[in-house]
Design a protein around this motif. Structure first.
Motif, short mmCIF file in Angstrom:
data_model
loop_
_atom_site.label_atom_id
_atom_site.label_comp_id
_atom_site.label_asym_id
_atom_site.label_seq_id
_atom_site.Cartn_x
_atom_site.Cartn_y
_atom_site.Cartn_z
N ASP A 1 0.75 -1.14 0.15
CA ASP A 1 -0.05 -0.12 0.05
C ASP A 1 0.72 1.35 0.10
O ASP A 1 0.70 2.22 -0.74
N ILE A 2 2.06 1.18 0.70
CA ILE A 2 2.78 2.28 0.62
C ILE A 2 3.61 2.70 -0.33
O ILE A 2 3.55 3.78 -0.93
N LEU A 3 3.83 1.45 -1.00
CA LEU A 3 4.37 1.76 -2.77
C LEU A 3 3.60 2.14 -3.55
O LEU A 3 3.85 2.96 -4.47
N LEU A 4 2.19 1.92 -3.62
CA LEU A 4 1.29 2.37 -4.48
C LEU A 4 0.84 3.80 -4.17
O LEU A 4 0.71 4.56 -5.03
N LEU A 5 0.94 4.26 -2.87
CA LEU A 5 0.72 5.60 -2.34
C LEU A 5 1.83 6.49 -3.05
O LEU A 5 1.88 7.79 -3.51
N LEU A 6 3.25 5.89 -3.03
CA LEU A 6 4.25 6.93 -3.63
C LEU A 6 4.42 6.84 -4.95
O LEU A 6 5.29 7.70 -5.58
N LYS A 7 3.89 5.92 -5.55
CA LYS A 7 4.05 5.71 -6.91
C LYS A 7 3.16 6.93 -7.84
O LYS A 7 3.94 7.45 -8.61
N ASN A 8 2.22 7.26 -7.25
CA ASN A 8 1.39 8.33 -8.00
C ASN A 8 1.10 9.55 -6.95
O ASN A 8 0.03 9.93 -6.88
N LYS A 9 2.13 9.84 -6.44
CA LYS A 9 1.91 11.12 -5.44
C LYS A 9 1.78 12.52 -6.02
O LYS A 9 1.52 13.51 -5.47
N GLU A 10 1.66 12.59 -7.43
CA GLU A 10 1.36 13.81 -7.84
C GLU A 10 -0.38 13.82 -8.59
O GLU A 10 -0.52 14.84 -9.07
N PHE B 1 -7.34 7.87 -3.05
CA PHE B 1 -7.70 6.53 -3.05
C PHE B 1 -6.75 5.55 -2.42
O PHE B 1 -7.21 4.60 -1.47
N ASN B 2 -5.33 5.76 -2.40
CA ASN B 2 -4.30 4.88 -1.99
C ASN B 2 -4.07 5.08 -0.70
O ASN B 2 -3.93 4.21 0.25
N PHE B 3 -4.45 6.41 -0.20
CA PHE B 3 -3.94 6.80 1.35
C PHE B 3 -5.01 6.20 2.08
O PHE B 3 -5.07 5.60 3.40
N LEU B 4 -6.50 6.24 1.86
CA LEU B 4 -7.39 5.68 2.53
C LEU B 4 -7.55 4.14 2.48
O LEU B 4 -7.54 3.57 3.81
N ILE B 5 -7.24 3.51 1.69
CA ILE B 5 -7.02 2.19 1.64
C ILE B 5 -5.87 1.76 2.49
O ILE B 5 -5.82 0.75 3.27
N LEU B 6 -4.77 2.37 2.33
CA LEU B 6 -3.74 2.22 3.30
C LEU B 6 -4.06 2.33 4.68
O LEU B 6 -3.62 1.51 5.45
N TYR B 7 -4.57 3.49 5.14
CA TYR B 7 -5.09 3.74 6.29
C TYR B 7 -5.96 2.49 7.12
O TYR B 7 -5.77 2.15 7.97
N PHE B 8 -6.85 2.09 5.99
CA PHE B 8 -7.98 0.90 6.72
C PHE B 8 -7.05 -0.26 6.43
O PHE B 8 -7.21 -1.14 7.86
N ASN B 9 -6.30 -0.88 5.84
CA ASN B 9 -5.56 -1.86 6.02
C ASN B 9 -4.60 -1.69 6.91
O ASN B 9 -4.20 -2.89 7.74
N TYR B 10 -4.03 -0.82 7.19
CA TYR B 10 -3.06 -0.42 8.54
C TYR B 10 -3.82 -0.77 9.66
O TYR B 10 -3.36 -1.37 10.67
N SER B 11 -4.78 -0.22 9.76
CA SER B 11 -5.79 -0.53 11.10
C SER B 11 -6.06 -2.05 11.13
O SER B 11 -5.99 -2.29 12.24
N ILE B 12 -6.31 -2.53 10.05
CA ILE B 12 -6.73 -3.88 10.25
C ILE B 12 -5.49 -5.15 10.45
O ILE B 12 -5.31 -5.58 11.52
N CYS B 13 -4.36 -4.74 9.71
CA CYS B 13 -3.23 -5.38 9.86
C CYS B 13 -2.44 -4.87 11.04
O CYS B 13 -1.75 -5.78 11.79
#
Length: 422
Positions: free
Chosen positions: A39-48, A55-67
């Protein structure tokens, strides 16, 4: 899964985990860490790209909360579910499904996706109609009756009010007067939502404004502070709505949030509800699965009126409610358990592939309808990712086309006709 379950049972002594048990948990911990890394790699890939940042930040945050909440920091809590619920193997099953979801998403989205911009259109008539509809929703679509226990008072139409904010902002005339009036209305909606125990509607309205008016400010650096502030505010509302009073200080709330390392309880509870989906799957036959999916489609199209129109019991279509017949849950459910329940081992991956192709295409919008569809997908991420995929499909394929059709009828009163498909 049964073999693994037996192994886990034999790896505990008097309720305490043995070394082998800890090693099995550690394996799932590594998987959880891998999901977060992807998820972090996806967030950094399209940071512009501001759309992909959210999209990537919200899913990262939810997955971080789960994992983080269930596998990394407090993963030893799995022993209590083995002892009391006899379903600890479901944690292993679910994390692998989440890993498959993450890998397929990574495959489709780990590429440079150019930011597409679309010039907004102006229509005073569309703005006024949207504003009038919002006034009606804000006044009449809330249950103002007193209740003795926690209850979110907003009605379904209030939850979808963000669509009319989206239409109003997209078509508002370029005068600051119209912008100020719709900001005031949005403030009223948000404060009222907070007061009556809601949070998700407020978040959706804020996201609509971010995408429609401030998307050039959406960067990785700029979203951190608003994220922290919103997290604290929503936590405060969550505490308040349980008793409709606050008996702890704001500093205690800050301490509570930081002690949990910003892990979102809603995501963790939704994940637990997904486990009950998987648990129910072991106790129903294939015909029930087909019935559940068919009823889900009817619910997406007709909402709660589906049972009245067709004189059917649509309970099985509300997967989380149906799962309560087999084990308690607190509502919600991660999208992966819905898809796996309906499509099983054979079609789970093909359906995920089609789903991400659909999402990827939306980020390459070419007309107004496609653009508004993308905004709905992004704004409703908490709903379709943590509660039910019905929020996504109903918003894009039912509500938005209906709203566009109704607003298109207003073209008869416009000098310059608005085309949603250009």
């Amino acid at each position: 899964n049964y073999v693994l379950y037996c192994i886990l049972l034999t790896c505990t002594k008097k309720g305490k985990p043995t070394r082998l048990f800890l090693r099995l948990i550690l394996m799932e911990t590594y998987i959880a860490i891998l999901i977060i890394i992807l998820d972090i790699l996806l967030l950094l890939k399209n940071k512009e790209n501001p759309y992909l940042i959210i999209f990537n930040f919200l899913i990262l945050y939810f997955n971080y909360s789960i994992c983080g909440g269930l596998y990394i920091y407090n993963n030893i809590v799995i022993t209590s579910y083995i002892d009391n619920y006899n379903d600890g193997y479901l944690y292993e099953w679910a994390i692998y499904l989440l890993l498959i979801f993450s890998f397929i998403r990574f495959y489709f989205f780990y590429r440079k996706i150019n930011f597409v911009s679309l010039e907004k259109k102006s229509s005073l008539l569309f703005f006024i109609v949207s504003y009038i509809i919002l006034l009606y929703i804000g006044i009449f679509e809330i249950n103002r009756e007193a209740s003795s226990s926690y209850e979110v008072k907003v009605k379904p139409l209030y939850e979808y009010s963000f669509i009319f904010f989206m239409i109003g902002l997209y078509f508002r005339p370029r005068s600051n007067l119209y912008f100020i009036t719709i900001i005031l209305l949005a403030t009223f909606f948000i404060l009222q939502d907070f007061f009556y125990g809601g949070r998700i509607t407020s978040f959706q309205i804020l996201l609509v404004f971010a995408f429609m008016e401030f998307k050039k400010f959406i960067t990785l650096k700029n979203i951190i502070i608003p994220f922290v502030i919103l997290n604290l505010i929503f936590t405060t509302v969550g505490i308040y709505r349980s008793e409709y009073m606050l008996e702890i200080s704001f500093f205690d709330i800050i301490q509570k949030v930081t002690e949990k390392l910003f892990i979102n309880d809603t995501a963790a509870f939704a994940y637990f509800s997904s486990l009950t989906h998987l648990y129910m799957l072991e106790h129903v036959d294939y015909y029930y699965v087909l019935e559940s999916f068919f009823n889900f489609v009817l619910i997406v199209i007709f909402g709660g009126l589906g049972s009245t129109f067709f004189n059917l019991d649509l309970t099985s279509g509300y997967l989380t409610e149906a799962a309560k017949q087999y084990h308690w849950n607190v509502g919600g459910g991660i999208i992966i358990s819905y898809l796996f329940f309906w499509f099983g081992y054979v079609f789970f991956i093909p359906v995920l592939i089609l789903f991400f192709i659909f999402l990827l295409k939306k980020f390459k919008f070419k007309n107004t309808y496609q653009y508004l569809s993308l905004i709905i997908i992004l704004v409703t991420i908490p709903r379709w990712y943590l509660y039910s995929p019905g929020a996504l499909f109903r918003g894009v394929f039912v509500i938005l086309p209906l709203v566009i059709f109704l607003f298109s009828l207003l073209n008869n009163f416009e000098r310059k006709k608005i085309n949603f498909f250009k």
